[in-house]
Design a protein around this motif. Structure first.
Motif, PDB file in Angstrom:
ATOM      1  N   SER A  66      -1.366 -28.406  34.465  1.00 38.78           N
ATOM      2  CA  SER A  66       0.084 -27.960  34.486  1.00 38.78           C
ATOM      3  C   SER A  66       0.619 -28.218  35.715  1.00 38.78           C
TER       4      SER A  66
ATOM      5  N   ASP B  96       4.068 -20.602  26.202  1.00 34.88           N
ATOM      6  CA  ASP B  96       3.500 -21.970  26.287  1.00 34.88           C
ATOM      7  C   ASP B  96       4.119 -22.668  27.389  1.00 34.88           C
TER       8      ASP B  96
ATOM      9  N   GLN C 183       6.016 -17.799  21.017  1.00 33.34           N
ATOM     10  CA  GLN C 183       4.862 -18.460  21.650  1.00 33.34           C
ATOM     11  C   GLN C 183       5.242 -19.701  22.529  1.00 33.34           C
ATOM     12  N   ALA C 184       6.553 -20.399  22.049  1.00 29.54           N
ATOM     13  CA  ALA C 184       6.743 -21.465  22.584  1.00 29.54           C
ATOM     14  C   ALA C 184       7.061 -21.084  24.045  1.00 29.54           C
TER      15      ALA C 184
ATOM     16  N   SER D  79      -1.864 -15.673  25.131  1.00 31.24           N
ATOM     17  CA  SER D  79      -1.123 -16.339  26.143  1.00 31.24           C
ATOM     18  C   SER D  79      -1.692 -15.821  27.818  1.00 31.24           C
TER      19      SER D  79
ATOM     20  N   ALA E  32       2.232 -24.209  30.835  1.00 25.85           N
ATOM     21  CA  ALA E  32       2.254 -25.477  31.156  1.00 25.85           C
ATOM     22  C   ALA E  32       2.874 -25.640  32.348  1.00 25.85           C
TER      23      ALA E  32
END
Length: 333
Positions: free
Chosen positions: A68, A55, A51-52, A28, A59
């Motif tokens: 973004s 993310d 991971q979320a 990431s 974003a």
């Protein structure tokens, strides 16, 4: 002689009983991330949950992703207000606090200067055809600089026109904190999390030891026998250095850290600054600010703010000279 840095307080929580360490990894923010967790919640894909979290940071705050929230704000028309996601607003507000406290040494509104020197997503310093900016070009960007205004009750930010936010000096540290808080939210108190070399640890390993990590050293210098290892127990570490991304031109070494006050890459001889704090977001932002300020002014600020900071400066004979704040020295055993 190897030195040890210890936290002032040790948790009274019970040691993890008989748990095994589970390792999670991914990518990431243009780098790698990892998490070492003792035990873990049942019935949850912990890697996916971690991971979320990353993310979400990308974003909202990536200056590399045109879609973004930060990218959209940077392209917004002049004189417009924009409601920001809560996480984006929190990071930007803290970055502006550090900017004010450091006299502008770490400024999230300096994205145009970062881009000008080839350390942004386009016209990269490591791509064919890159030409460093002229003094006139630097001065032209400085002359157009403006600052964002925030309205906390509505979580809105004002785009004065052409303002380029860049949260790369703080977003990675914030991402580390997100990983830690995600684990704690799911009941995992014993962990070591890392994004691109910035770390935060909590609790203990199954053998009762804290999470021991070595302070990062400049990659172009050999490790010595005076390394420092840190017990990451309720602590986070971030290091800013001149050795990660840089290029050479006729003026010499040009590291990726830009002094927003002058518009130029730093030239203070600092090889790295490490900050130890409870929050990795704070450690990340302050390590950059102290790097830009240099040893003398940086140490003065660290003393005023009670920051645990270690400075390494390059000497003419190729060695490093160390200077530490009193808060850092007090943690050394």
């Amino acid at each position: 002689m190897r030195r040890v840095l210890l936290p002032h307080a040790i948790s009274s929580a019970p040691l993890p009983a008989g748990g095994a360490i589970a390792d999670y990894r991914g990518t990431s923010m243009g780098t790698s991330w990892s998490a070492r967790v003792v035990g873990g919640p049942a019935g949850l894909d912990l890697r996916q949950a971690l991971q979320a979290e990353l993310d979400l940071v990308v974003a909202q705050m990536s200056h590399w992703e045109a879609g973004s929230d930060l990218g959209r704000f940077n392209r917004a028309p002049a004189g417009t207000w924009h409601e920001l996601p809560a996480e984006f607003f929190e990071v930007l507000a803290f970055a502006l606090e550090v900017c004010e406290a450091s006299g502008g040494a770490c400024d999230p509104c300096a994205g145009a200067l970062v881009n000008l020197w080839g350390f942004g997503p386009a016209n990269r310093y490591d791509e064919p055809g890159f030409v460093p900016p002229t003094p006139a070009q630097v001065q032209a960007v400085l002359a157009r600089r403006a600052h964002v205004r925030l309205d906390p009750p509505t979580r809105r930010a004002w785009q004065p026109g052409g303002l380029q936010l860049d949260l790369s000096a703080i977003a990675k540290g914030y991402a580390v904190d997100r990983l830690a808080l995600c684990l704690e939210r799911h009941g995992s108190a014993d962990y070591l999390v890392e994004v691109g070399g910035e770390l935060r640890g909590g609790g203990f390993k199954p053998d009762g030891q804290p999470w021991w990590v070595a302070l990062e050293q400049p990659a172009d210098l050999p490790a010595g026998d005076d390394d420092i290892v840190v017990a990451l127990h309720g602590l986070a570490i971030a290091t800013s250095g001149d050795y990660r991304r840089y290029f050479h031109d006729a003026a010499g070494r040009r590291p990726h850290t830009i002094d927003p006050r002058t518009g130029m890459p730093i030239d203070s001889g600092i090889a790295s600054v490490t900050v130890v704090a409870a929050s990795c977001m704070a450690a990340d932002a302050w390590s950059t600010a102290l790097t830009v300020l240099g040893v003398e002014a940086g140490l003065q600020l660290a003393e005023r703010r009670g920051l645990a900071a270690r400075f390494l400066t390059r000497q003419g004979d190729g060695t490093l000279r160390e200077a530490t704040s009193s808060a850092f020295a007090a943690m050394l055993d």
